[in-house]
Design a protein around this motif. Structure first.
Motif, mmCIF file in Angstrom:
data_model
loop_
_atom_site.group_PDB
_atom_site.id
_atom_site.type_symbol
_atom_site.label_atom_id
_atom_site.label_comp_id
_atom_site.label_asym_id
_atom_site.label_seq_id
_atom_site.Cartn_x
_atom_site.Cartn_y
_atom_site.Cartn_z
ATOM 1 N N ASP A 8 0.880 -1.413 -0.069
ATOM 2 C CA ASP A 8 -0.011 0.048 0.043
ATOM 3 C C ASP A 8 0.858 1.498 -0.173
ATOM 4 N N LEU A 9 0.515 2.354 -0.280
ATOM 5 C CA LEU A 9 1.050 3.666 -0.479
ATOM 6 C C LEU A 9 0.731 4.399 0.934
ATOM 7 N N ASP A 10 -0.337 5.239 0.962
ATOM 8 C CA ASP A 10 -0.511 6.047 2.105
ATOM 9 C C ASP A 10 -0.573 5.603 3.312
ATOM 10 N N GLY A 11 0.263 5.734 4.317
ATOM 11 C CA GLY A 11 0.052 5.410 5.613
ATOM 12 C C GLY A 11 1.102 3.981 5.664
ATOM 13 N N THR A 12 1.645 3.802 4.625
ATOM 14 C CA THR A 12 2.530 2.415 4.249
ATOM 15 C C THR A 12 3.906 2.687 4.005
ATOM 16 N N LEU A 13 3.809 2.808 2.641
ATOM 17 C CA LEU A 13 5.114 3.194 2.062
ATOM 18 C C LEU A 13 5.572 4.525 2.228
ATOM 19 N N LEU A 14 4.404 5.529 2.005
ATOM 20 C CA LEU A 14 4.825 7.102 2.288
ATOM 21 C C LEU A 14 4.777 7.233 3.731
ATOM 22 N N ASN A 15 5.854 8.100 4.135
ATOM 23 C CA ASN A 15 5.656 8.562 5.399
ATOM 24 C C ASN A 15 4.713 9.739 5.484
ATOM 25 N N LYS A 16 4.681 10.599 6.617
ATOM 26 C CA LYS A 16 3.640 11.618 6.859
ATOM 27 C C LYS A 16 3.775 12.777 5.872
ATOM 28 N N GLY A 17 4.901 12.830 5.519
ATOM 29 C CA GLY A 17 5.227 13.951 4.382
ATOM 30 C C GLY A 17 5.074 13.471 2.989
ATOM 31 N N LYS A 18 4.394 12.125 2.999
ATOM 32 C CA LYS A 18 4.113 11.563 1.706
ATOM 33 C C LYS A 18 5.419 11.429 0.681
ATOM 34 N N TYR A 19 6.547 11.067 1.398
ATOM 35 C CA TYR A 19 7.786 10.726 0.832
ATOM 36 C C TYR A 19 8.133 9.238 1.129
#
Length: 290
Positions: A8-19
């Motif tokens: 998954d991306l959001d909340g998983t691979l991506l951090n809070k800054g969406k990186y």
């Protein structure tokens, strides 16, 4: 033996800054070097997911819009399960009547109402007044990221989609007004051939009953001649549950709700602590022992 990993991306691979952190990138590359097919499985549209991972040497299959689409590594549409068009348009009509912010995911764009930006910031300010301890900067970042998706188009009304030939794959409702969100949800719970799932505290998605990350993962595994028992999956939210439940090895992020953690084989670290990398490193150690 793990042969496919769905992330998954959001909340998983991506951090809070969406990186995507370098450690996560390195772990993904290590998985690929061990012969594992890495798949992105997200609520985002394919083109938006592609934009996020464009700087990573990955070229994955992408399960997009919560499983309503599957795109090949070359970007071609492999499979889709769109909403029935007239039903989708009636849903959008309800959202506009209720002044509830929405995003309609079509072939190459995300359509949102022109009133959306002003509405969400107004709702956010109202939420802050009732809950002054909330992190204002984090809420503002949340909205800015929402509007920062690729191929975003503000429209005067859902009526403009009546004259297009594009399928509507998924409709996202988003609000900082909890009562408004619940009221919107209640309007669609009994609709045939429609599933409602959440990917965050302030939203819900409307999609076809056949559109789920789990169904898409099963379809893709079959195409790649991989048994679902040889698939691993990692996610953080309720729209991930269908793939977490069928994967041979499942991991919940440390930032996931307890219900999601309880459904998984493994609980990794949070998305701000490189939880995806921690999960990958853990099962690669076991693979390399054999």
């Amino acid at each position: 033996m793990i042969k496919l990993l769905a992330i998954d991306l959001d909340g998983t691979l991506l951090n809070k800054g969406k990186y995507i952190s370098q450690r996560n990138i390195d772990a993904i590359q290590a998985a690929k070097q061990n012969g594992i097919e890495v798949v992105i499985a997200t609520g985002r549209a394919n083109f938006d997911a592609q934009n996020i991972i464009k700087d990573i040497a990955l070229d994955p299959w992408i399960i997009g819009t919560n499983g309503a689409t599957i795109h090949t590594p070359s970007g071609e549409l492999f499979h889709s399960a769109p909403l029935e068009k007239s039903m989708a348009l009636s849903m959008l009509q309800v959202f506009e009547e209720q002044q509830l912010y929405y995003e309609a995911f079509i072939d190459n764009q995300i359509c949102a109402p022109q009133y959306g930006r002003k509405l969400l910031f107004k709702e956010m300010e109202g939420l802050i007044k009732t809950k002054p301890d909330l992190d204002i900067d984090l809420l503002r970042l949340e909205v800015e990221i929402q509007f920062g998706q690729s191929a975003f188009l503000f429209i005067p009304s859902y009526h403009v989609m009546k004259d297009t030939n594009s399928d509507i794959y998924n409709i996202l409702a988003y609000s900082f007004d909890e009562d408004k969100l619940k009221k919107g949800w209640s309007r669609f719970v009994d609709l045939p051939d429609v599933t409602i799932v959440q990917s965050g505290v302030h939203n819900f998605h409307l999609q076809h009953t056949q559109a789920s990350k789990g169904n898409a993962l099963k379809r893709l595994a079959k195409e790649l001649h991989i048994d679902v028992a040889e698939c691993a999956a990692v996610g953080d939210n309720y729209n991930d549950m269908s793939m977490l439940e069928i994967a041979g090895l499942s991991a919940a992020m440390g930032n996931a709700d307890q219900e999601i953690k309880d459904a998984c084989d493994f609980v990794t670290k949070s998305n701000n602590e490189d939880g995806v990398a921690y999960f990958i490193e853990s099962f690669l150690i076991e693979i390399n022992k054999k």
